[in-house]
Scaffold this motif. Structure first.
Motif: not given
Ligand SMILES: NC(=O)C1=CN([C@@H]2O[C@H](COP(=O)(O)OP(=O)(O)OC[C@H]3O[C@@H](n4cnc5c(N)ncnc54)[C@H](OP(=O)(O)O)[C@@H]3O)[C@@H](O)[C@H]2O)C=CC1
Ligand SMILES: O=C(OP(=O)(O)O)[C@H](O)COP(=O)(O)O
Length: 341
Positions: A197, A136, A138, A119, A113
C-alpha cells in the motif's frame, strides 16, 4: 463552494463531514446511513441532510424521528464530489453509481487501489491528484507510514524500511469486534498489505511490513526501522519532524509512553472527539544507530489521520488549489490542527 456528499456516515464518514463543513471552500450537501440510530440522530442535529441507501426503509427513519432527505442516488446527483466511507469492500459496489452521474469519488483504505486507480497522501502526491475523477485515500496505518517515510526519504534517502504494526482490535464504539484475549497475527503471512500500500503512493520505497491485532481500541502503534542512504543524526530528524505539520512529537517531558495517555492528552487539549490527526512520534524512541539505521515508535489514531487527508484529496480533485502546502495549511487551520510538540 465544493459540494461534498459523504456516503457512509460512520467512524470515518462523520469525521469527514465535520472536517469538510468547517472548510472555507467546501460544504456538505448530504450524508448517508442504512439504518436509524445514534449516528443518524447526530447527523440530523448537525444539520446534515440525511439520505438512505434503501428508500423503502424511509418509514423506519421517520418513526424514529429522523427526517430523510431522499435516496443515496438523489444525494449523489447533488454533489460535485462523493466521499465513499462505507465499510471496506462495500464502496467498490457504489462505483457504478458515481460513473452513472459522472461524479468525482474518493474511497477510503478498506478498498483496493484498483477501485480508483490512484492512491493518495497529501504529503506525498497531492499534485498528482489535481483534477482526477477517482482517488483512494490509503488506510490509517499506511497514511502514517507514508508521512514519515516520505519526509525521511526526501532528505536522507531511504534504502529499506521494515515496519511492524500493532493494530487496534476495533474502534471504541465497535462492540462486535475483538480479539478479547489474544494477539492475532493479521496477517500471519509477511508482508502485510501495508508495504504494498505504501508503494501504491511511494513506488520507489523498498518496504517490508508485518502486522498483528491486539485487544485495544484507542490507537495503532508502529515500530519502524529505516535504513538510510545518507547519514543522519537524531537531532536532525527531530528538527525535520518538528517542521512537518502532520507529524507530532511526543516529548519525554509529557511523561506519555502509551496510547492511553496520548488519547487522554488529545482529549484534554479539547480536540474534537480527542482526535489525533497527526502521527504521534515518541521523541525518546527515535534513535539513529551507526549513522544510517533509524528507529522509532509512532502512535496512529485510526479514526482521525485519514480525515484531514480526505479533505486535501477533495481539494486536489476539485482542482483550484494547486499545491499540497496550500491545501494542508487550509485544512489544518480549519480543523484546528497544530501538531503536538
Ligand atoms: N475505522 C477506522 O479505523 C478506519 C477505517 N478506514 C476505512 O474507512 C472506510 C469506512 O470505515 P468505517 O468508518 O470504520 O466504517 P463504519 O462501519 O464505522 O461506517 C460505515 C458507514 O457506512 C454506512 N453504510 C453501510 N453500507 C452502506 C451503503 N450500502 N450505502 C451507504 N452507507 C452505508 C453505515 O451505515 P449504517 O450503520 O446505518 O449501516 C455506516 O454509517 C473503510 O474503507 C475503512 O477501511 C480507514 C481508516 C481507519
Ligand atoms: O485502515 C485501517 O487499518 P489498516 O491500515 O491496518 O488497514 C483501519 O484501522 C481500519 O482497519 P480495520 O480493517 O481493522 O477496521
Amino acid at each position: 463552494m465544493i459540494k461534498v456528499a459523504v456516503n457512509g456516515y460512520g467512524t470515518i464518514g462523520k469525521r469527514v463531514a465535520d472536517a469538510v463543513s468547517c472548510q472555507p471552500d467546501m460544504e456538505i450537501i448530504g450524508v448517508s446511513k442504512t439504518k436509524p440510530g445514534a449516528e443518524a440522530y447526530v447527523a440530523q442535529k448537525r444539520g446534515y441532510p440525511l439520505y438512505i441507501a434503501d428508500i423503502s426503509k424511509k418509514d423506519a427513519f421517520t418513526k424514529a424521528g429522523i427526517q430523510v432527505a431522499g435516496s443515496v442516488e438523489e444525494m449523489i446527483q447533488k454533489a460535485d464530489i462523493v466521499v465513499d466511507a462505507t465499510p471496506g469492500g462495500v464502496g467498490e459496489g457504489n462505483k457504478a453509481l458515481y460513473e452513472k452521474y459522472q461524479k468525482k469519488a474518493i474511497w477510503e483504505g478498506g478498498e483496493e487501489h484498483e477501485v480508483a486507480g490512484f492512491s493518495f497522501n497529501a504529503s506525498c502526491n497531492y499534485e498528482q491528484a489535481i483534477g482526477r475523477q477517482y482517488a483512494r485515500v490509503v488506510s490509517c496505518n499506511t497514511t502514517g507510514l507514508c508521512r514519515i517515510i516520505k519526509l525521511i526519504d526526501s532528505v536522507f534517502g531511504v534504502k529499506k524500511v521494515r515496519a511492524t504494526m500493532v493494530r487496534r482490535g476495533g474502534d471504541p464504539g465497535d462492540i462486535k469486534r475483538g480479539p478479547i484475549d489474544a494477539i492475532v497475527l493479521n496477517p500471519v503471512t509477511i508482508p502485510s498489505h501495508h508495504g504494498p500500500d505504501v508503494q501504491s503512493v511511494l513506488p520507489n520505497i523498498n518496504i517490508i511490513t508485518s502486522a498483528m491485532i491486539v485487544p485495544t481500541t484507542l490507537m495503532h502503534m508502529h515500530f519502524i526501522n529505516m535504513e538510510l542512504k545518507n547519514p543522519a543524526t537524531k537531532e536532525q530528524v527531530i528538527e525535520l519532524i518538528k517542521a512537518h505539520s502532520r507529524l507530532g512529537l511526543i516529548e519525554k517531558s509529557t511523561g506519555i509512553t502509551s496510547t492511553a495517555q496520548l488519547k487522554e492528552f488529545t482529549s484534554d487539549l479539547l480536540r474534537p472527539r480527542g482526535d489525533l490527526w497527526e502521527n504521534g512520534i515518541f521523541a525518546d524512541s527515535l534513535s539513529v544507530l551507526d549513522g544510517t539505521d533509524l528507529y522509532l515508535f509512532q502512535a496512529i489514531h485510526q479514526e482521525a489521520d485519514v480525515v484531514v487527508e480526505t479533505v486535501d484529496c477533495i481539494r486536489a480533485m476539485a482542482g483550484d488549489v494547486k499545491t499540497a502546502m496550500e491545501s494542508i495549511a487550509m485544512t489544518n487551520k480549519a480543523v484546528g490542527l497544530t501538531a503536538i510538540r
